[in-house]
Design a protein around this motif. Structure first.
Motif, mmCIF file in Angstrom:
data_model
loop_
_atom_site.group_PDB
_atom_site.id
_atom_site.type_symbol
_atom_site.label_atom_id
_atom_site.label_comp_id
_atom_site.label_asym_id
_atom_site.label_seq_id
_atom_site.Cartn_x
_atom_site.Cartn_y
_atom_site.Cartn_z
ATOM 1 N N ASP A 226 35.018 1.020 14.166
ATOM 2 C CA ASP A 226 34.682 0.489 15.482
ATOM 3 C C ASP A 226 35.607 1.111 16.529
ATOM 4 O O ASP A 226 36.794 1.306 16.280
ATOM 5 C CB ASP A 226 34.827 -1.030 15.503
ATOM 6 N N VAL A 227 35.053 1.374 17.708
ATOM 7 C CA VAL A 227 35.816 1.954 18.805
ATOM 8 C C VAL A 227 35.763 0.994 19.981
ATOM 9 O O VAL A 227 34.674 0.588 20.423
ATOM 10 C CB VAL A 227 35.274 3.331 19.212
ATOM 11 N N LEU A 228 36.922 0.620 20.480
ATOM 12 C CA LEU A 228 37.030 -0.277 21.621
ATOM 13 C C LEU A 228 37.437 0.534 22.840
ATOM 14 O O LEU A 228 38.512 1.134 22.862
ATOM 15 C CB LEU A 228 38.061 -1.376 21.339
ATOM 16 N N LEU A 229 36.583 0.560 23.839
ATOM 17 C CA LEU A 229 36.857 1.275 25.085
ATOM 18 C C LEU A 229 37.181 0.246 26.167
ATOM 19 O O LEU A 229 36.322 -0.566 26.538
ATOM 20 C CB LEU A 229 35.649 2.121 25.500
ATOM 21 N N VAL A 230 38.416 0.237 26.627
ATOM 22 C CA VAL A 230 38.864 -0.715 27.639
ATOM 23 C C VAL A 230 39.406 0.058 28.826
ATOM 24 O O VAL A 230 39.789 1.230 28.724
ATOM 25 C CB VAL A 230 39.939 -1.663 27.071
ATOM 26 N N ALA A 231 39.445 -0.648 29.951
ATOM 27 C CA ALA A 231 39.902 0.000 31.183
ATOM 28 C C ALA A 231 41.374 -0.218 31.459
ATOM 29 O O ALA A 231 41.971 0.546 32.229
ATOM 30 C CB ALA A 231 39.073 -0.509 32.372
ATOM 31 N N SER A 232 41.996 -1.255 30.866
ATOM 32 C CA SER A 232 43.390 -1.560 31.178
ATOM 33 C C SER A 232 44.023 -2.263 29.986
ATOM 34 O O SER A 232 43.348 -2.681 29.034
ATOM 35 C CB SER A 232 43.485 -2.451 32.434
ATOM 36 N N TRP A 233 45.352 -2.395 30.068
ATOM 37 C CA TRP A 233 46.074 -3.126 29.033
ATOM 38 C C TRP A 233 45.734 -4.613 29.065
ATOM 39 O O TRP A 233 45.826 -5.301 28.039
ATOM 40 C CB TRP A 233 47.574 -2.928 29.223
ATOM 41 N N GLN A 234 45.381 -5.124 30.222
ATOM 42 C CA GLN A 234 44.985 -6.524 30.313
ATOM 43 C C GLN A 234 43.734 -6.789 29.484
ATOM 44 O O GLN A 234 43.645 -7.788 28.759
ATOM 45 C CB GLN A 234 44.746 -6.895 31.783
ATOM 46 N N GLU A 235 42.766 -5.893 29.572
ATOM 47 C CA GLU A 235 41.547 -6.046 28.779
ATOM 48 C C GLU A 235 41.828 -5.877 27.292
ATOM 49 O O GLU A 235 41.253 -6.582 26.453
ATOM 50 C CB GLU A 235 40.505 -5.024 29.248
ATOM 51 N N LEU A 236 42.723 -4.964 26.941
ATOM 52 C CA LEU A 236 43.104 -4.803 25.540
ATOM 53 C C LEU A 236 43.815 -6.049 25.015
ATOM 54 O O LEU A 236 43.595 -6.472 23.868
ATOM 55 C CB LEU A 236 44.002 -3.575 25.378
ATOM 56 N N SER A 237 44.647 -6.666 25.834
ATOM 57 C CA SER A 237 45.354 -7.875 25.422
ATOM 58 C C SER A 237 44.379 -9.016 25.160
ATOM 59 O O SER A 237 44.537 -9.784 24.199
ATOM 60 C CB SER A 237 46.370 -8.282 26.492
ATOM 61 N N GLN A 238 43.364 -9.145 25.981
ATOM 62 C CA GLN A 238 42.357 -10.184 25.760
ATOM 63 C C GLN A 238 41.621 -9.964 24.444
ATOM 64 O O GLN A 238 41.358 -10.921 23.702
ATOM 65 C CB GLN A 238 41.375 -10.210 26.928
ATOM 66 N N HIS A 239 41.301 -8.716 24.154
ATOM 67 C CA HIS A 239 40.634 -8.420 22.876
ATOM 68 C C HIS A 239 41.561 -8.713 21.694
ATOM 69 O O HIS A 239 41.116 -9.271 20.675
ATOM 70 C CB HIS A 239 40.192 -6.957 22.856
ATOM 71 N N MET A 240 42.823 -8.363 21.796
ATOM 72 C CA MET A 240 43.760 -8.622 20.706
ATOM 73 C C MET A 240 43.920 -10.122 20.451
ATOM 74 O O MET A 240 43.978 -10.569 19.301
ATOM 75 C CB MET A 240 45.109 -7.992 21.040
ATOM 76 N N CYS A 241 43.988 -10.912 21.505
ATOM 77 C CA CYS A 241 44.120 -12.365 21.332
ATOM 78 C C CYS A 241 42.867 -12.958 20.693
ATOM 79 O O CYS A 241 42.961 -13.815 19.805
ATOM 80 C CB CYS A 241 44.401 -13.019 22.670
ATOM 81 N N ALA A 242 41.700 -12.490 21.115
ATOM 82 C CA ALA A 242 40.465 -13.003 20.524
ATOM 83 C C ALA A 242 40.352 -12.606 19.055
ATOM 84 O O ALA A 242 39.932 -13.409 18.205
ATOM 85 C CB ALA A 242 39.259 -12.489 21.309
ATOM 86 N N PHE A 243 40.738 -11.385 18.723
ATOM 87 C CA PHE A 243 40.680 -10.931 17.337
ATOM 88 C C PHE A 243 41.699 -11.681 16.471
ATOM 89 O O PHE A 243 41.420 -12.032 15.320
ATOM 90 C CB PHE A 243 40.933 -9.427 17.273
ATOM 91 N N THR A 244 42.871 -11.951 17.027
ATOM 92 C CA THR A 244 43.886 -12.692 16.286
ATOM 93 C C THR A 244 43.428 -14.126 16.023
ATOM 94 O O THR A 244 43.655 -14.678 14.937
ATOM 95 C CB THR A 244 45.208 -12.695 17.065
ATOM 96 N N LYS A 245 42.789 -14.747 16.991
ATOM 97 C CA LYS A 245 42.252 -16.089 16.771
ATOM 98 C C LYS A 245 41.204 -16.094 15.665
ATOM 99 O O LYS A 245 41.159 -17.017 14.843
ATOM 100 C CB LYS A 245 41.641 -16.619 18.068
ATOM 101 N N ALA A 246 40.359 -15.057 15.645
ATOM 102 C CA ALA A 246 39.342 -14.981 14.600
ATOM 103 C C ALA A 246 39.963 -14.832 13.218
ATOM 104 O O ALA A 246 39.503 -15.447 12.246
ATOM 105 C CB ALA A 246 38.391 -13.814 14.889
ATOM 106 N N LEU A 247 41.026 -14.037 13.103
ATOM 107 C CA LEU A 247 41.706 -13.904 11.818
ATOM 108 C C LEU A 247 42.387 -15.213 11.407
ATOM 109 O O LEU A 247 42.472 -15.530 10.217
ATOM 110 C CB LEU A 247 42.745 -12.780 11.895
ATOM 111 N N ALA A 248 42.876 -15.975 12.382
ATOM 112 C CA ALA A 248 43.508 -17.252 12.055
ATOM 113 C C ALA A 248 42.492 -18.278 11.569
ATOM 114 O O ALA A 248 42.816 -19.149 10.757
ATOM 115 C CB ALA A 248 44.262 -17.778 13.270
ATOM 116 N N GLN A 249 41.269 -18.208 12.035
ATOM 117 C CA GLN A 249 40.232 -19.147 11.624
ATOM 118 C C GLN A 249 39.590 -18.780 10.301
ATOM 119 O O GLN A 249 38.945 -19.626 9.683
ATOM 120 C CB GLN A 249 39.151 -19.237 12.707
ATOM 121 N N ARG A 250 39.749 -17.552 9.853
ATOM 122 C CA ARG A 250 39.045 -17.115 8.651
ATOM 123 C C ARG A 250 39.483 -17.860 7.384
ATOM 124 O O ARG A 250 38.622 -18.257 6.585
ATOM 125 C CB ARG A 250 39.219 -15.607 8.460
#
Length: 372
Positions: A226-250
């Protein structure tokens, strides 16, 4: 009279002995008794059996699991000034970001710390320490060079520059600012004519968005990357937090699907109305079906079910009707039982039409409720 004193004193002593709490003496001979004699300490305690499951459930809760999830960040990632935004977002989430050298460089991975001791009744795979997911950060220039390599040779035999035999099972790529980089390279890729020289249609290292999309499809289909194309570090941080939450719920979802926490007792109907093979319960299920229509009270459902105890009987009456209007108005004039002092009611044409369409139509996209 002289004999009454000792008797009274002896009775008082016996009364004190009766009020004294019972005591037991433990000796070595008590352990030699028969094994079948069950003591109060060895009786089965249902609450004690539920306690380990409740403790394991508490450890698996997402809010608790995210605290045991660590994000391992390669030191090369922190060389960018925008990396502070990512670290602050991870701290605010509640997980632990740790700076450790990673392979490949400029990558991030997740690690889970299992509780000590591990709760009983939970599959061991739930407490896996290392996650197979790795996020690799790429510069726009590096990603563009890889896109050129992918678009030159297409197919499963094409080598991907970021995928090696040592690569993790679940590799994710992230590119920050690719759109801005391509726009900055666009004037160099336009056709330029100079006197006495041929036209230059493309400079070295310039790609277009169709080529980028072609490379994304190749990575997804052939390499499962998978390739994630983001415009800023803020957008990357939001994706990282959402992905981390998903791993915590698994882990919680895995334990729930594996039956580690059987909250529902087996062989019991969870909800709804159970219909047996002999037809028992069909009337209740039909009543619930009528109640699912909008604006249907229990009294109206009782009226419909009393007139037609099953949907099959109502369908047979619909088939016997001569015209469509007769079918639509079949239930409209059924009287509804009301309390004393309440004016009489009837089912009405709207509900009659909806029930008729529900049981006779063959159009799956038909809208039954005109008021929705």
């Amino acid at each position: 009279m002289a004999r009454a004193g000792p008797r009274r004193a002896a009775g008082a002593r016996r009364g004190q002995e009766q009020l004294r709490p019972p005591t037991w003496e433990i000796s070595d001979s008590d352990a030699e008794g028969p094994a079948s004699a069950e003591t109060p300490a060895t009786t089965r305690d249902p609450a004690g059996e539920r306690r380990p499951a409740a403790e394991a459930l508490r450890w698996l809760r997402p809010w608790q699991a995210v605290r045991r999830l660590a994000v391992l960040v390669d030191p090369a990632v922190l060389e960018d000034a925008g990396a502070d935004t990512l670290m602050e977002a991870l701290h605010a989430l509640g997980c632990e970001p740790r700076v450790e050298p990673q392979r490949p460089a400029r990558s991030l991975r997740w690690s889970r710390a299992s509780p000590d001791p591990c709760p009983r009744g939970v599959p061991p795979e739930v407490w896996a320490e290392d996650e197979p997911h790795v996020l690799l950060l790429l510069e726009p220039e590096e990603f563009v060079r890889g896109v050129i390599q992918l678009t030159q040779v297409c197919g499963p035999t094409c080598s991907v520059p970021w995928v090696t035999p040592e690569s993790p099972a679940c590799l994710h790529l992230a590119v920050i600012g690719l759109d801005a980089y391509l726009w900055s390279q666009q004037p160099r890729a336009q056709e330029t004519r100079q006197p006495g020289r041929p036209a230059v249609t493309r400079t070295k290292g310039a790609v277009s968005w169709p080529e980028v999309e072609e490379a994304l499809v190749h990575l997804q289909l052939w390499e499962n990357v998978d390739v994630l194309l983001v415009a800023s570090w803020q957008e990357l941080s939001q994706h990282m937090c959402a992905f981390t939450k998903a791993l915590a719920q698994r882990p919680f979802k895995q334990a729930r699907e594996s039956g580690a926490f059987p909250f529902c007792t087996s062989r019991h109907w969870a909800a709804g109305e159970r219909v047996a093979r002999d037809g028992a319960g069909l009337r209740g299920a039909w009543w619930r079906q009528v109640r699912q229509f909008n604006r249907v009270s229990p009294a109206v459902a009782d009226t419909v079910v009393s007139a037609f105890p099953s949907p099959r009987l109502l369908q047979q009456v619909y088939m016997a009707c001569g015209t469509k209007q007769e079918r639509l108005a079949l239930l409209a004039d059924l009287p509804v039982k009301t309390g004393k002092g309440v004016p009489p009611r009837r089912v009405g044409p709207d509900l009659s039409r909806r029930i008729c369409l529900f049981l006779t139509t063959t159009d799956p996209d038909l809208l039954l409720d005109l008021g929705s």
